[in-house]
Design a protein around this motif. Structure first.
Motif, PDB file in Angstrom:
ATOM      1  N   ARG A 220       7.300  33.772  35.672  1.00  0.00           N
ATOM      2  CA  ARG A 220       8.610  33.144  35.455  1.00  0.00           C
ATOM      3  C   ARG A 220       9.485  33.999  34.537  1.00  0.00           C
ATOM      4  O   ARG A 220      10.678  34.179  34.794  1.00  0.00           O
ATOM      5  CB  ARG A 220       8.433  31.751  34.858  1.00  0.00           C
ATOM      6  CG  ARG A 220       7.954  30.707  35.847  1.00  0.00           C
ATOM      7  CD  ARG A 220       8.007  29.311  35.256  1.00  0.00           C
ATOM      8  NE  ARG A 220       7.122  29.153  34.107  1.00  0.00           N
ATOM      9  CZ  ARG A 220       5.825  28.881  34.199  1.00  0.00           C
ATOM     10  NH1 ARG A 220       5.255  28.744  35.390  1.00  0.00           N
ATOM     11  NH2 ARG A 220       5.080  28.743  33.117  1.00  0.00           N
ATOM     12  N   ALA A 221       8.908  34.524  33.463  1.00  0.00           N
ATOM     13  CA  ALA A 221       9.684  35.344  32.531  1.00  0.00           C
ATOM     14  C   ALA A 221      10.241  36.583  33.233  1.00  0.00           C
ATOM     15  O   ALA A 221      11.404  36.953  33.028  1.00  0.00           O
ATOM     16  CB  ALA A 221       8.820  35.740  31.338  1.00  0.00           C
ATOM     17  N   ALA A 222       9.415  37.224  34.059  1.00  0.00           N
ATOM     18  CA  ALA A 222       9.879  38.414  34.776  1.00  0.00           C
ATOM     19  C   ALA A 222      10.982  38.056  35.766  1.00  0.00           C
ATOM     20  O   ALA A 222      11.950  38.818  35.932  1.00  0.00           O
ATOM     21  CB  ALA A 222       8.709  39.075  35.492  1.00  0.00           C
ATOM     22  N   ALA A 223      10.858  36.920  36.424  1.00  0.00           N
ATOM     23  CA  ALA A 223      11.880  36.510  37.394  1.00  0.00           C
ATOM     24  C   ALA A 223      13.226  36.281  36.716  1.00  0.00           C
ATOM     25  O   ALA A 223      14.280  36.685  37.226  1.00  0.00           O
ATOM     26  CB  ALA A 223      11.428  35.245  38.116  1.00  0.00           C
ATOM     27  N   ILE A 224      13.206  35.632  35.557  1.00  0.00           N
ATOM     28  CA  ILE A 224      14.449  35.415  34.816  1.00  0.00           C
ATOM     29  C   ILE A 224      15.011  36.752  34.336  1.00  0.00           C
ATOM     30  O   ILE A 224      16.223  37.005  34.403  1.00  0.00           O
ATOM     31  CB  ILE A 224      14.213  34.459  33.643  1.00  0.00           C
ATOM     32  CG1 ILE A 224      13.841  33.067  34.169  1.00  0.00           C
ATOM     33  CG2 ILE A 224      15.441  34.370  32.741  1.00  0.00           C
ATOM     34  CD1 ILE A 224      13.329  32.124  33.105  1.00  0.00           C
ATOM     35  N   GLY A 225      14.126  37.618  33.856  1.00  0.00           N
ATOM     36  CA  GLY A 225      14.570  38.933  33.423  1.00  0.00           C
ATOM     37  C   GLY A 225      15.242  39.706  34.544  1.00  0.00           C
ATOM     38  O   GLY A 225      16.304  40.321  34.347  1.00  0.00           O
ATOM     39  N   LYS A 226      14.668  39.679  35.737  1.00  0.00           N
ATOM     40  CA  LYS A 226      15.249  40.403  36.864  1.00  0.00           C
ATOM     41  C   LYS A 226      16.582  39.794  37.286  1.00  0.00           C
ATOM     42  O   LYS A 226      17.505  40.515  37.704  1.00  0.00           O
ATOM     43  CB  LYS A 226      14.266  40.421  38.027  1.00  0.00           C
ATOM     44  CG  LYS A 226      13.028  41.260  37.760  1.00  0.00           C
ATOM     45  CD  LYS A 226      12.063  41.250  38.933  1.00  0.00           C
ATOM     46  CE  LYS A 226      12.665  41.954  40.126  1.00  0.00           C
ATOM     47  NZ  LYS A 226      11.714  42.038  41.247  1.00  0.00           N
ATOM     48  N   ALA A 227      16.706  38.465  37.179  1.00  0.00           N
ATOM     49  CA  ALA A 227      17.989  37.827  37.491  1.00  0.00           C
ATOM     50  C   ALA A 227      19.066  38.255  36.500  1.00  0.00           C
ATOM     51  O   ALA A 227      20.236  38.451  36.869  1.00  0.00           O
ATOM     52  CB  ALA A 227      17.829  36.303  37.491  1.00  0.00           C
ATOM     53  N   LEU A 228      18.692  38.412  35.229  1.00  0.00           N
ATOM     54  CA  LEU A 228      19.645  38.910  34.234  1.00  0.00           C
ATOM     55  C   LEU A 228      20.023  40.363  34.524  1.00  0.00           C
ATOM     56  O   LEU A 228      21.195  40.741  34.424  1.00  0.00           O
ATOM     57  CB  LEU A 228      19.037  38.788  32.835  1.00  0.00           C
ATOM     58  CG  LEU A 228      18.966  37.367  32.252  1.00  0.00           C
ATOM     59  CD1 LEU A 228      18.074  37.352  31.014  1.00  0.00           C
ATOM     60  CD2 LEU A 228      20.361  36.848  31.905  1.00  0.00           C
TER      61      LEU A 228
ATOM     62  N   ALA B 292      15.532  31.023  38.595  1.00  0.00           N
ATOM     63  CA  ALA B 292      15.766  32.268  37.855  1.00  0.00           C
ATOM     64  C   ALA B 292      17.257  32.593  37.815  1.00  0.00           C
ATOM     65  O   ALA B 292      17.811  32.916  36.761  1.00  0.00           O
ATOM     66  CB  ALA B 292      14.975  33.408  38.483  1.00  0.00           C
ATOM     67  N   ASP B 293      17.911  32.515  38.962  1.00  0.00           N
ATOM     68  CA  ASP B 293      19.343  32.787  39.010  1.00  0.00           C
ATOM     69  C   ASP B 293      20.124  31.773  38.184  1.00  0.00           C
ATOM     70  O   ASP B 293      21.061  32.146  37.454  1.00  0.00           O
ATOM     71  CB  ASP B 293      19.832  32.754  40.459  1.00  0.00           C
ATOM     72  CG  ASP B 293      19.389  33.970  41.252  1.00  0.00           C
ATOM     73  OD1 ASP B 293      19.314  35.067  40.665  1.00  0.00           O
ATOM     74  OD2 ASP B 293      19.109  33.828  42.448  1.00  0.00           O
ATOM     75  N   LYS B 294      19.756  30.508  38.298  1.00  0.00           N
ATOM     76  CA  LYS B 294      20.455  29.477  37.524  1.00  0.00           C
ATOM     77  C   LYS B 294      20.253  29.705  36.030  1.00  0.00           C
ATOM     78  O   LYS B 294      21.183  29.540  35.232  1.00  0.00           O
ATOM     79  CB  LYS B 294      19.935  28.096  37.921  1.00  0.00           C
ATOM     80  CG  LYS B 294      20.624  26.933  37.213  1.00  0.00           C
ATOM     81  CD  LYS B 294      22.087  26.829  37.579  1.00  0.00           C
ATOM     82  CE  LYS B 294      22.707  25.579  36.987  1.00  0.00           C
ATOM     83  NZ  LYS B 294      24.160  25.494  37.254  1.00  0.00           N
ATOM     84  N   SER B 295      19.044  30.097  35.628  1.00  0.00           N
ATOM     85  CA  SER B 295      18.777  30.386  34.214  1.00  0.00           C
ATOM     86  C   SER B 295      19.678  31.501  33.713  1.00  0.00           C
ATOM     87  O   SER B 295      20.268  31.412  32.629  1.00  0.00           O
ATOM     88  CB  SER B 295      17.308  30.781  34.014  1.00  0.00           C
ATOM     89  OG  SER B 295      16.435  29.717  34.352  1.00  0.00           O
ATOM     90  N   ALA B 296      19.769  32.572  34.494  1.00  0.00           N
ATOM     91  CA  ALA B 296      20.609  33.697  34.090  1.00  0.00           C
ATOM     92  C   ALA B 296      22.065  33.269  33.963  1.00  0.00           C
ATOM     93  O   ALA B 296      22.759  33.652  33.008  1.00  0.00           O
ATOM     94  CB  ALA B 296      20.469  34.838  35.103  1.00  0.00           C
ATOM     95  N   ASP B 297      22.539  32.462  34.909  1.00  0.00           N
ATOM     96  CA  ASP B 297      23.931  32.006  34.862  1.00  0.00           C
ATOM     97  C   ASP B 297      24.191  31.136  33.630  1.00  0.00           C
ATOM     98  O   ASP B 297      25.223  31.274  32.965  1.00  0.00           O
ATOM     99  CB  ASP B 297      24.274  31.227  36.127  1.00  0.00           C
ATOM    100  CG  ASP B 297      24.351  32.119  37.364  1.00  0.00           C
ATOM    101  OD1 ASP B 297      24.536  33.346  37.206  1.00  0.00           O
ATOM    102  OD2 ASP B 297      24.229  31.575  38.476  1.00  0.00           O
ATOM    103  N   ILE B 298      23.256  30.253  33.312  1.00  0.00           N
ATOM    104  CA  ILE B 298      23.417  29.381  32.141  1.00  0.00           C
ATOM    105  C   ILE B 298      23.463  30.207  30.866  1.00  0.00           C
ATOM    106  O   ILE B 298      24.318  30.004  29.988  1.00  0.00           O
ATOM    107  CB  ILE B 298      22.263  28.355  32.085  1.00  0.00           C
ATOM    108  CG1 ILE B 298      22.386  27.344  33.227  1.00  0.00           C
ATOM    109  CG2 ILE B 298      22.248  27.625  30.737  1.00  0.00           C
ATOM    110  CD1 ILE B 298      21.149  26.476  33.404  1.00  0.00           C
ATOM    111  N   LEU B 299      22.540  31.157  30.747  1.00  0.00           N
ATOM    112  CA  LEU B 299      22.474  31.962  29.531  1.00  0.00           C
ATOM    113  C   LEU B 299      23.730  32.814  29.353  1.00  0.00           C
ATOM    114  O   LEU B 299      24.256  32.940  28.236  1.00  0.00           O
ATOM    115  CB  LEU B 299      21.226  32.843  29.560  1.00  0.00           C
ATOM    116  CG  LEU B 299      19.889  32.077  29.475  1.00  0.00           C
ATOM    117  CD1 LEU B 299      18.726  33.021  29.757  1.00  0.00           C
ATOM    118  CD2 LEU B 299      19.724  31.417  28.116  1.00  0.00           C
ATOM    119  N   LEU B 300      24.225  33.391  30.430  1.00  0.00           N
ATOM    120  CA  LEU B 300      25.431  34.204  30.323  1.00  0.00           C
ATOM    121  C   LEU B 300      26.647  33.345  30.008  1.00  0.00           C
ATOM    122  O   LEU B 300      27.547  33.773  29.253  1.00  0.00           O
ATOM    123  CB  LEU B 300      25.643  34.999  31.611  1.00  0.00           C
ATOM    124  CG  LEU B 300      24.626  36.131  31.839  1.00  0.00           C
ATOM    125  CD1 LEU B 300      24.869  36.818  33.166  1.00  0.00           C
ATOM    126  CD2 LEU B 300      24.689  37.146  30.698  1.00  0.00           C
TER     127      LEU B 300
END
Length: 384
Positions: free
Chosen positions: A20-28, A368-376
């Motif tokens: 999961r961590a790698a997937a979020i990282g790659k989405a970022l 993962a994509d949603k996580s990246a969007d929220i964080l940004l």
């Protein structure tokens, strides 16, 4: 704006946390963020980390499911000196450049045995000239604690240090309050992202997986009971004794044990190592038999394959059982308890699963994509 992120992940037995961590990282990374993934254990060889800067911290793992001891990959217990070395390595990596985002996978909603390191990391972040956004990334279900004060401590830590809590779940399927009694205290920090996983994976060659029973166990560190039962269950099944059974043995299982499984395999049973094309095998399969880890369950849901779940439930573990039972309530699976699992009981569960009406449970994906969007978006709001 050049944005950078520092993701800290520590998996102990299963590999789901790292996946999961790698997937979020790659989405970022796909959104232009420079990402350092600091891993506290050896990453599985099947994990795609393209685009990430991998920082290998001094690795540590749990030798068993009790999770009351930590050991090095060679089995040596860690001590105060090791903890100091590990903390120093983490702080040095975090200080190497300014980071806009610090994401701790699970902590503070787990991994409390790493407080020696992560409390120092949080303090370093807060003392930075330009403090980063601090967020935590947690799966759908938390392991309940016997002592309520430990769960209250989790909420206190989140409120004291964190600006965002990402929960990788579909709230219509499972919510934080289902496994965390202080969910109301941190509700204002919570965003549900949908499940993380389901990205592109290699297609299996030829007819691999077609009409097969696929038995999988993630990394495999705590799957001996399932694998041993599966090796002998095929001829005992009424509905699946005519098809190939394929056992995927995790990479955490030693070569010697892996060869022993191969030698025990009877006619019609293939034993091989875990494969990156596992989701594609499931799409072609007649049935999936597995534990009930986060990533495996997600792959099963996406494939729409009938399933038997043998949830890991040793020691005080409750997470996989709760997840498996949630799917059983939706008519998507049969649950076979790990305790006293036999080839006969597994074969019966296989037959029951193959008799289930064909249904498809829609769940929110794209976590993962949603996580990246929220964080940004959080970072943009801070800069405004």
């Amino acid at each position: 704006m050049n944005t950078s992120a520092f993701i800290h992940v520590q998996h102990l037995l299963g590999t789901g946390h790292a996946v999961r961590a790698a997937a979020i990282g790659k989405a970022l990374v796909a959104r232009g963020v420079s990402v350092t993934l600091a891993t506290g254990n050896l990453l599985p060889p099947t994990l795609d980390t393209t685009g990430l800067e991998i920082l290998q911290l001094p690795p540590v793992k749990s030798p068993d499911a009790v999770f009351n001891r930590l050991v090095t990959p060679d089995g040596d217990p860690i001590d105060v000196a090791w903890k100091e070395m590990r903390t120093a390595a983490t702080l040095k990596a975090f200080a190497a450049k300014p980071y806009d985002l610090l994401l701790t996978e699970t902590y503070p909603f787990g991994r409390r045995q790493f407080e020696f390191e992560l409390s120092a990391l949080l303090e370093a972040a807060r003392q930075s000239d330009r403090p980063p956004l601090i967020a935590t990334s947690i799966r759908d279900i938390l392991v309940r604690k016997q002592e309520l004060w430990k769960e209250e401590w989790m909420a206190d830590q989140a409120l004291a240090h964190y600006g965002r809590i990402l929960i990788h779940s579909d709230p219509d399927f499972v919510q934080l309050a289902d496994s965390f009694p202080f969910a109301d205290r941190v509700e204002h920090l919570v965003h549900y992202t949908g499940f993380v996983g389901g990205g592109p994976r290699p297609k299996p060659p030829a007819s691999d997986g077609k009409d097969e029973v696929i038995i999988s166990c993630g990394g495999g560190a705590v799957a001996e009971g399932l694998l041993m039962a599966a090796l002998e269950a095929r001829p005992l099944s009424r509905r699946a004794k005519d098809t190939t059974w394929r056992l995927l043995v995790g990479h955490d299982i030693s070569h010697g044990v892996f060869e022993a499984y191969q030698n025990r395999a009877s006619e019609g049973v293939i034993v091989e190592r875990a494969r990156r094309d596992f989701p594609g095998l499931l799409e072609r399969a007649r049935l999936s038999v597995s534990q009930a880890g986060y990533n495996t369950v997600l792959d099963v849901l996406i494939a729409g394959t009938p399933a038997v779940f043998v949830p890991f439930a040793q020691a005080k573990e409750t997470e996989q059982t709760q997840r498996a039972e949630a799917l059983a309530k939706h008519g998507r699976a049969i649950v076979a308890p790990e305790h006293n699992l036999t080839p006969e009981r597994l074969a019966t569960a296989v037959d029951e699963a193959l008799a289930l009406p064909q249904t498809h449970t829609e769940v929110l994906l794209g976590g993962a994509d949603k996580s990246a969007d929220i964080l940004l978006e959080d970072l943009r709001a801070r800069a405004a």
